[in-house]
Design a protein around this motif. Structure first.
Motif, PDB file in Angstrom:
ATOM      1  N   ASP A  30      12.068  -8.069 -34.615  1.00 19.31           N
ATOM      2  CA  ASP A  30      11.094  -8.273 -35.687  1.00 19.31           C
ATOM      3  C   ASP A  30      10.211  -7.017 -35.695  1.00 19.31           C
ATOM      4  O   ASP A  30      10.166  -6.267 -34.714  1.00 19.31           O
ATOM      5  CB  ASP A  30      10.278  -9.529 -35.348  1.00 19.31           C
ATOM      6  N   ASP A  32       6.694  -6.457 -37.848  1.00 16.33           N
ATOM      7  CA  ASP A  32       5.230  -6.691 -37.861  1.00 16.33           C
ATOM      8  C   ASP A  32       4.821  -7.548 -36.674  1.00 16.33           C
ATOM      9  O   ASP A  32       5.382  -8.618 -36.472  1.00 16.33           O
ATOM     10  CB  ASP A  32       4.821  -7.415 -39.154  1.00 16.33           C
ATOM     11  N   GLY A  33       3.895  -7.031 -35.870  1.00 19.82           N
ATOM     12  CA  GLY A  33       3.411  -7.796 -34.720  1.00 19.82           C
ATOM     13  C   GLY A  33       4.189  -7.529 -33.447  1.00 19.82           C
ATOM     14  O   GLY A  33       3.802  -7.974 -32.366  1.00 19.82           O
ATOM     15  N   ASP A 254       7.317 -12.085 -32.856  1.00 25.02           N
ATOM     16  CA  ASP A 254       5.940 -12.512 -32.539  1.00 25.02           C
ATOM     17  C   ASP A 254       5.597 -13.853 -33.165  1.00 25.02           C
ATOM     18  O   ASP A 254       4.427 -14.283 -33.090  1.00 25.02           O
ATOM     19  CB  ASP A 254       4.935 -11.453 -33.017  1.00 25.02           C
ATOM     20  N   ASP A 259      10.767 -16.134 -36.032  1.00 26.27           N
ATOM     21  CA  ASP A 259      11.592 -15.298 -35.148  1.00 26.27           C
ATOM     22  C   ASP A 259      12.300 -16.101 -34.060  1.00 26.27           C
ATOM     23  O   ASP A 259      13.513 -15.981 -33.854  1.00 26.27           O
ATOM     24  CB  ASP A 259      10.701 -14.229 -34.469  1.00 26.27           C
TER      25      ASP A 259
END
Ligand SMILES: C[C@H](OP(=O)(O)O)C(=O)O
Ligand SMILES: [Mg+2]
Length: 309
Positions: A30, A32-33, A254, A259
C-alpha cells in the motif's frame, strides 16, 4: 472471512525482521500511510525498498488512491529517488477502468464516463479509449447554479453510461449536483474507486474517497461497485499478471478494512500492518467481525531496514 490465526506478531527485533523477510518472495505495498504521507516520504522508505530489491524480492504497489494515474505515480516514486515501473503499480482508478472495460464491457468511442474525482481516473480511462466528462473540468469549480451550469443547461450527455467516483480534493456542490443527475438515470452504472473513509496526511487525517462516494450513494439511493482494496478482482489480476505464488506473497498496509482484508481474503502468505498511517496498536490486536488481524505489525516500514542493518 478467514481470521488470521494467532495473535499478531510485532516486528521489534533483528531476528523477527529477518525471519519476516525470509518468508516471502513478493511484497505488495500500500502507499499512503506506508511509504509516504501525502508529499512526505516516511523514514527509510527508499532504503527498505532498495534493500528488498537487493534481496531479489518482487515489489508491487497497490494504492486505493485514484487521484493519480499509474504513470503519474512513477514520477512520485522518482521524486523520492525510487525507480518503479508503471507495470508495478495498481491504483483504484486503474482497477475501476479495468472494471468498466472488462466487466461492464462499455464501448470505447460510444459509451462515455462521468467522473467525480481527479485526473488519475480520466487518464486511465483515456488509455483504454474512453472519453470522460466532469473530473478536473475547471467549469465545475464555479458555484452551482442550475440555470447556468454548462453540464445541465443543454441537458445531460446521453452517451454517459457510467459514473466513476473517487477522491476529489476540489469537491463542491456543483460536482455533487451534476453527478447526482447522472446517478438518477438507472441505465447509468455506479462505480466507486475505493471505500476508504479517511486519507492519512503528515499532520492531519482527512476525508477519504469513501466519505464522498457514500454521500453520492445516500443522495442517489444507489450502491456503488467498489473496485479498490479489498475487492479481490484487483488482487486476482495482479496474481495472474505476475504468475505469483500467493503463499509467498505479503501484503503491507496501514488500514485493516482494506489492506489487511485484501491480503487475508486473498489467501496471501502473510500481512504486515504498519502503524504509521491510519491504525493503532490497540486496533491491530483487537478481534473484530469487520476485518482480520494482521499476521505481523510494526511501527513503520523503515524499522525493518534499521533492525536488519
Ligand atoms: C488511503 C488511500 O490510499 P492507499 O492507502 O490505499 O495508498 C486513499 O488515498 O484513499
Ligand atoms: Mg494506506
Amino acid at each position: 472471512m478467514t481470521a488470521q490465526k494467532g495473535a499478531p506478531v510485532k516486528v521489534t527485533s533483528k531476528e523477527i525482521a529477518q525471519e519476516f523477510l525470509d518468508r516471502y518472495d513478493t511484497f505488495l505495498f500500500d502507499c499512503d500511510g506506508v511509504l509516504w504521507l501525502g508529499s512526505h516520504a516516511l523514514p527509510y522508505t527508499q532504503e527498505i525498498l532498495n534493500l528488498l530489491k537487493r534481496l531479489g524480492k518482487q515489489l508491487i504497489f497497490v494504492t486505493n488512491n485514484s487521484t493519480k494515474s499509474r504513470l503519474a505515480y512513477t514520477k512520485k516514486f522518482a521524486s523520492f529517488g525510487i525507480d518503479v515501473k508503471e507495470e508495478q503499480i495498481f491504483t483504484s482508478g486503474y482497477a475501476s477502468a479495468v472494471y468498466v472495460r472488462d466487466f461492464l464491457k462499455l464501448q470505447p468511442g460510444k459509451d462515455k464516463v462521468w467522473v467525480f474525482g481527479e485526473s488519475g481516473i480520466g487518464e486511465e480511462l483515456k488509455l483504454m479509449g474512453y472519453e470522460s466528462l466532469g473530473g478536473t473540468d475547471t467549469r465545475l469549480d464555479a458555484p452551482f447554479n442550475a440555470a447556468e451550469s454548462p453540464f445541465l443547461v443543454n441537458g445531460l450527455d446521453n452517451d454517459v453510461s457510467c459514473v466513476v467516483a473517487g477522491l476529489d480534493t476540489k469537491v463542491n456542490y456543483h460536482r455533487f449536483a451534476v453527478t447526482l443527475q447522472y446517478l438518477q438515470k438507472e441505465s447509468v452504472h455506479f462505480v466507486g474507486t475505493n471505500v476508504d473513509s479517511t486519507f492519512p496526511q503528515k499532520s492531519y487525517t482527512l476525508p477519504g474517497a469513501g466519505s464522498m462516494i457514500e454521500s453520492l450513494a445516500f443522495s442517489s439511493n444507489r450502491r456503488p461497485s467498489y473496485c479498490g482494496k479489498p475487492n479481490q478482482n484487483m488482487l486476482n489480476s495482479i496474481i495472474s499478471t505476475f504468475n505469483l505464488d500467493r503463499s509467498k506473497c505479503c501484503m503491507v498496509g496501514d488500514r485493516l478494512n482494506t489492506d489487511m482484508k485484501f491480503g487475508v481474503e486473498g489467501g496471501l502468505g502473510g500481512t504486515l500492518l504498519v502503524l504509521s498511517g491510519i491504525e493503532t496498536e490497540e486496533r491491530a490486536l483487537e478481534i473484530s467481525p469487520d476485518y482480520p488481524r494482521p499476521k505481523f505489525y510494526i511501527d513503520k516500514l523503515g524499522d525493518i531496514y534499521t533492525l536488519t542493518q
